[in-house]
Design an enzyme around this catalytic site. Structure first.
Site, PDB file in Angstrom:
ATOM      1  N   VAL A  94     -24.850  93.921 -46.913  1.00 31.30           N
ATOM      2  CA  VAL A  94     -25.432  93.872 -48.261  1.00 31.30           C
ATOM      3  C   VAL A  94     -26.903  93.441 -48.188  1.00 31.30           C
ATOM      4  CG1 VAL A  94     -25.334  92.741 -50.524  1.00 31.30           C
ATOM      5  CG2 VAL A  94     -23.208  93.441 -49.383  1.00 31.30           C
ATOM      6  N   LYS A 101     -29.583  87.511 -34.214  1.00 37.07           N
ATOM      7  CA  LYS A 101     -29.557  88.690 -35.095  1.00 37.07           C
ATOM      8  C   LYS A 101     -30.987  89.012 -35.543  1.00 37.07           C
ATOM      9  CE  LYS A 101     -26.256  89.486 -38.437  1.00 37.07           C
ATOM     10  NZ  LYS A 101     -25.621  89.435 -39.783  1.00 37.07           N
ATOM     11  N   PHE A 114     -22.692  97.095 -55.676  1.00 41.62           N
ATOM     12  CA  PHE A 114     -21.566  98.032 -55.711  1.00 41.62           C
ATOM     13  C   PHE A 114     -21.674  98.971 -54.516  1.00 41.62           C
ATOM     14  CE2 PHE A 114     -20.181  96.567 -59.743  1.00 41.62           C
ATOM     15  CZ  PHE A 114     -21.324  96.256 -60.470  1.00 41.62           C
ATOM     16  N   LEU A 115     -22.020  98.373 -53.351  1.00 38.32           N
ATOM     17  CA  LEU A 115     -22.272  99.183 -52.149  1.00 38.32           C
ATOM     18  C   LEU A 115     -20.983  99.373 -51.368  1.00 38.32           C
ATOM     19  CD1 LEU A 115     -25.493  97.315 -50.878  1.00 38.32           C
ATOM     20  CD2 LEU A 115     -25.361  99.200 -52.530  1.00 38.32           C
ATOM     21  N   GLU A 159     -19.273 100.275 -47.789  1.00 38.76           N
ATOM     22  CA  GLU A 159     -19.671 100.359 -46.376  1.00 38.76           C
ATOM     23  C   GLU A 159     -19.660 101.819 -45.952  1.00 38.76           C
ATOM     24  OE1 GLU A 159     -17.705  96.217 -44.835  1.00 38.76           O
ATOM     25  OE2 GLU A 159     -18.234  97.745 -43.379  1.00 38.76           O
ATOM     26  N   ASN A 206     -13.852  96.271 -58.494  1.00 40.40           N
ATOM     27  CA  ASN A 206     -13.110  96.369 -57.222  1.00 40.40           C
ATOM     28  C   ASN A 206     -11.613  96.306 -57.451  1.00 40.40           C
ATOM     29  OD1 ASN A 206     -15.333  96.765 -55.713  1.00 40.40           O
ATOM     30  ND2 ASN A 206     -15.246  94.816 -54.611  1.00 40.40           N
ATOM     31  N   LEU A 208      -8.674 108.886 -55.118  1.00 39.17           N
ATOM     32  CA  LEU A 208      -7.232 109.125 -55.292  1.00 39.17           C
ATOM     33  C   LEU A 208      -6.626 109.681 -54.011  1.00 39.17           C
ATOM     34  CD1 LEU A 208      -6.941 110.646 -58.893  1.00 39.17           C
ATOM     35  CD2 LEU A 208      -5.888 108.532 -58.075  1.00 39.17           C
ATOM     36  N   CYS A 234     -13.882  93.658 -48.836  1.00 36.75           N
ATOM     37  CA  CYS A 234     -14.042  93.379 -50.270  1.00 36.75           C
ATOM     38  C   CYS A 234     -12.747  93.427 -51.073  1.00 36.75           C
ATOM     39  CB  CYS A 234     -15.052  94.354 -50.853  1.00 36.75           C
ATOM     40  SG  CYS A 234     -16.658  94.146 -50.096  1.00 36.75           S
TER      41      CYS A 234
HETATM   42  C1  UDX Z   1     -15.675  98.726 -51.898  1.00 37.04           C
HETATM   43  C2  UDX Z   1     -16.158  99.337 -53.202  1.00 37.04           C
HETATM   44  O1  UDX Z   1     -15.969 100.748 -53.164  1.00 37.04           O
HETATM   45  C3  UDX Z   1     -17.645  99.027 -53.398  1.00 37.04           C
HETATM   46  O2  UDX Z   1     -18.076  99.541 -54.637  1.00 37.04           O
HETATM   47  C4  UDX Z   1     -17.819  97.502 -53.373  1.00 37.04           C
HETATM   48  O3  UDX Z   1     -19.177  97.154 -53.555  1.00 37.04           O
HETATM   49  C5  UDX Z   1     -17.325  96.942 -52.054  1.00 37.04           C
HETATM   50  O4  UDX Z   1     -15.950  97.308 -51.854  1.00 37.04           O
HETATM   51  P1  UDX Z   1     -15.771  99.278 -49.334  1.00 37.04           P
HETATM   52  O5  UDX Z   1     -14.961  98.030 -49.184  1.00 37.04           O
HETATM   53  O6  UDX Z   1     -16.904  99.533 -48.422  1.00 37.04           O
HETATM   54  O7  UDX Z   1     -16.380  99.353 -50.859  1.00 37.04           O
HETATM   55  O8  UDX Z   1     -14.748 100.457 -49.124  1.00 37.04           O
HETATM   56  P2  UDX Z   1     -14.190 101.684 -49.977  1.00 37.04           P
HETATM   57  O9  UDX Z   1     -14.888 102.904 -49.567  1.00 37.04           O
HETATM   58  O10 UDX Z   1     -14.151 101.347 -51.412  1.00 37.04           O
HETATM   59  O11 UDX Z   1     -12.678 101.748 -49.413  1.00 37.04           O
HETATM   60  C6  UDX Z   1     -11.875 100.581 -49.555  1.00 37.04           C
HETATM   61  C7  UDX Z   1     -10.508 100.893 -48.951  1.00 37.04           C
HETATM   62  O12 UDX Z   1      -9.846 101.888 -49.732  1.00 37.04           O
HETATM   63  C8  UDX Z   1     -10.573 101.452 -47.530  1.00 37.04           C
HETATM   64  O13 UDX Z   1      -9.517 100.911 -46.751  1.00 37.04           O
HETATM   65  C9  UDX Z   1     -10.374 102.954 -47.742  1.00 37.04           C
HETATM   66  O14 UDX Z   1      -9.779 103.592 -46.622  1.00 37.04           O
HETATM   67  C10 UDX Z   1      -9.419 102.971 -48.914  1.00 37.04           C
HETATM   68  N1  UDX Z   1      -9.479 104.208 -49.687  1.00 37.04           N
HETATM   69  C11 UDX Z   1     -10.625 104.532 -50.346  1.00 37.04           C
HETATM   70  C12 UDX Z   1      -8.335 105.011 -49.784  1.00 37.04           C
HETATM   71  O15 UDX Z   1      -7.301 104.706 -49.192  1.00 37.04           O
HETATM   72  N2  UDX Z   1      -8.391 106.141 -50.536  1.00 37.04           N
HETATM   73  C13 UDX Z   1      -9.522 106.512 -51.213  1.00 37.04           C
HETATM   74  O16 UDX Z   1      -9.501 107.548 -51.887  1.00 37.04           O
HETATM   75  C14 UDX Z   1     -10.679 105.678 -51.102  1.00 37.04           C
END
Ligand code: UDX
Length: 425
Positions: free
Chosen positions: A15, A39, A151-152, A154, A207, A249, A259
């Site tokens: 972040v 780092k 709302f980032l 990874e 989230n 979905l 997160c």
């Molecule tokens: C999330 C939120 O999307 C982001 O907006 C917030 O700021 C931080 O947390 P992140 O944790 O990086 O981001 O991952 P994300 O891409 O949201 O996926 C989260 C989990 O859901 C992962 O394990 C991913 O594999 C899973 N996932 C995501 C699914 O199983 N299906 C999907 O359609 C999308």
């Protein structure tokens, strides 16, 4: 063009580093600080410690243009800054609440050094009421504290910062809201100004709702398997309704990462502490744990019992295009397979060393050697392009369970593999 502001960013994780590099990219003068000297040394050598597409270019450009620099210690970053962004970790405490000790420590460290009129910005995900905690830690009435949640995602953090769906600013002081909003003038996104508590709640609600959506689609995948329906078509059928939407979905082995697990539990705790029993969200979290169990059950059923069997796990990271293992669903499933007596060997394109709990092969093919079953747990594109005639040659029995629906089913079956796909029978 954005009017240049002097910004200090405290914390250089995905972040903080993304925030600092992107602010520099849109025209601000940014100093990033971290307590981890090694780092900072690596960053000053242009080495980016995290896998974020586009981040290395932004960091190098920012440094070359003299708008981005890295120092050790928050105190060395805030001299004459107009904004101090707190991007330090807010880990989950034992009791599920967010641990604010890093935020408070950073606030106390910078408080005596901030110029009058400076704005301290909470970027980390912090519990409702944290702006008051930071104000209390700083004891400065000539410095305002605002919430500007991130709302980032990874793996797409740079894209998400430069193309925000919205900028949320939590403060009761309108002139400060205008000052913070002006930092983002180079970006086209609606700015939502609200009070700090609402801004902090928006982050947790977002989230937790996304996790709810995933737990729902994963449970629907189980229903589809039970009734002989195809989750892909069901998702298409419901996702065409704009009130549901077709994003987020994709069923899988469960959700994870740094997160969702932390924030959903924190919101249950925040609600509990405030006197509301958030049983719905508790159910969402339980459904996610059940998903890990259900995936393990399916693998066990495919091989007729796991004791003494070899399982090749394709994927370790919590999602594709990252090297992050934190709260990874893949690790949850692997632990369950091992508990039930399986011998698991894993392969992941981003992980090149054995983990404490599981041996990691240097290729998918070597992971598959002697395996009774392969289970795909992370949706890496690489798994789609493997030569499955080679995979089946080295396996002890030709079975594969795709929990991410990422493979070319026809091609895998043509190679002689008995393929099961989560939610599709
Ligand atoms: C999330 C939120 O999307 C982001 O907006 C917030 O700021 C931080 O947390 P992140 O944790 O990086 O981001 O991952 P994300 O891409 O949201 O996926 C989260 C989990 O859901 C992962 O394990 C991913 O594999 C899973 N996932 C995501 C699914 O199983 N299906 C999907 O359609 C999308």
């Amino acid at each position: 063009m954005t009017e240049m502001s002097k910004i200090a960013v405290i914390g250089t994780g995905y972040v903080g580093l993304t925030t600092g590099a992107c602010f520099a990219h849109i025209g601000h003068d940014v100093v990033c600080a971290d307590i981890d000297e090694s780092k900072i040394d690596r960053l000053n050598r242009g080495e980016i410690p995290i896998l974020e597409p586009g981040l290395d270019d932004l960091v190098r450009d920012g440094m070359a243009e003299g708008r981005l620099s890295f120092v050790v210690g928050a105190a060395n970053a805030v001299a004459d800054c107009e904004f101090a962004y707190l991007c330090v970790p807010t880990p989950q405490g034992e009791d599920g609440s967010a641990d604010l000790s890093y935020v408070e420590a950073a606030a106390r460290e910078i408080a005596p050094l901030l110029t009058s009129g400076a704005v301290v910005v909470n970027k980390s995900t912090v519990p409702v009421g944290s702006t008051l905690v930071v104000e209390g830690a700083m004891m400065r009435d000539d410095v305002t504290v605002v919430s500007n949640p991130e709302f980032l995602r990874e793996g797409s953090a740079v894209h998400d910062f430069l193309n925000p769906d919205r900028v949320v600013i939590g403060t009761d002081d309108r002139p400060t809201a205008v000052k913070v909003a002006s930092l983002f003038l180079g970006l086209t996104a609606p700015v939502i100004v609200t009070d700090p508590a609402s801004a902090e709640t928006i982050k947790y609600a977002a989230n937790s709702f996304l996790a709810t959506k995933l737990s729902f689609v994963n449970a629907m995948a189980a229903v589809c398997e039970a009734v002989g329906a195809d989750i892909n078509d069901v998702v298409k059928g419901i996702g065409s309704d704009p009130r549901i939407g077709d994003k987020f979905l994709q069923p899988g082995p469960g959700w994870g990462g740094s997160c969702f697990p932390k924030d959903s539990r924190a919101l249950v705790r925040i609600a509990d502490d405030a006197g509301y029993d958030f049983s719905l969200l508790r159910g969402v979290i339980d459904a996610n744990t059940q998903q890990f169990d259900r995936v393990t059950d399916r693998v066990e059923e495919m091989v007729g019992g796991l004791r003494g069997k070899r399982v090749a796990a394709f994927g370790l990271t919590f999602k594709a295009n990252t090297d992050d293992l934190r709260d990874s669903p893949a690790l949850e499933v692997i632990a369950r397979l091992q508990e039930r007596g399986a011998d698991v060997v894993a392969y992941d394109p981003a992980i090149h060393r054995d983990l404490e709990t599981v041996r990691v092969a240097d290729s998918a093919y070597s992971a598959a050697e002697g395996a009774d079953v392969v289970v795909v747990l992370t949706e890496w594109d690489e798994f789609r392009w493997l030569d499955y005639t080679k995979v089946v040659e080295v396996m002890a029995s030709p079975m594969l369970y795709d929990t991410r629906n990422v493979l070319d089913a026809a091609g895998v079956r043509k190679a002689g593999i008995e393929l099961r796909i989560l939610g599709r029978g």
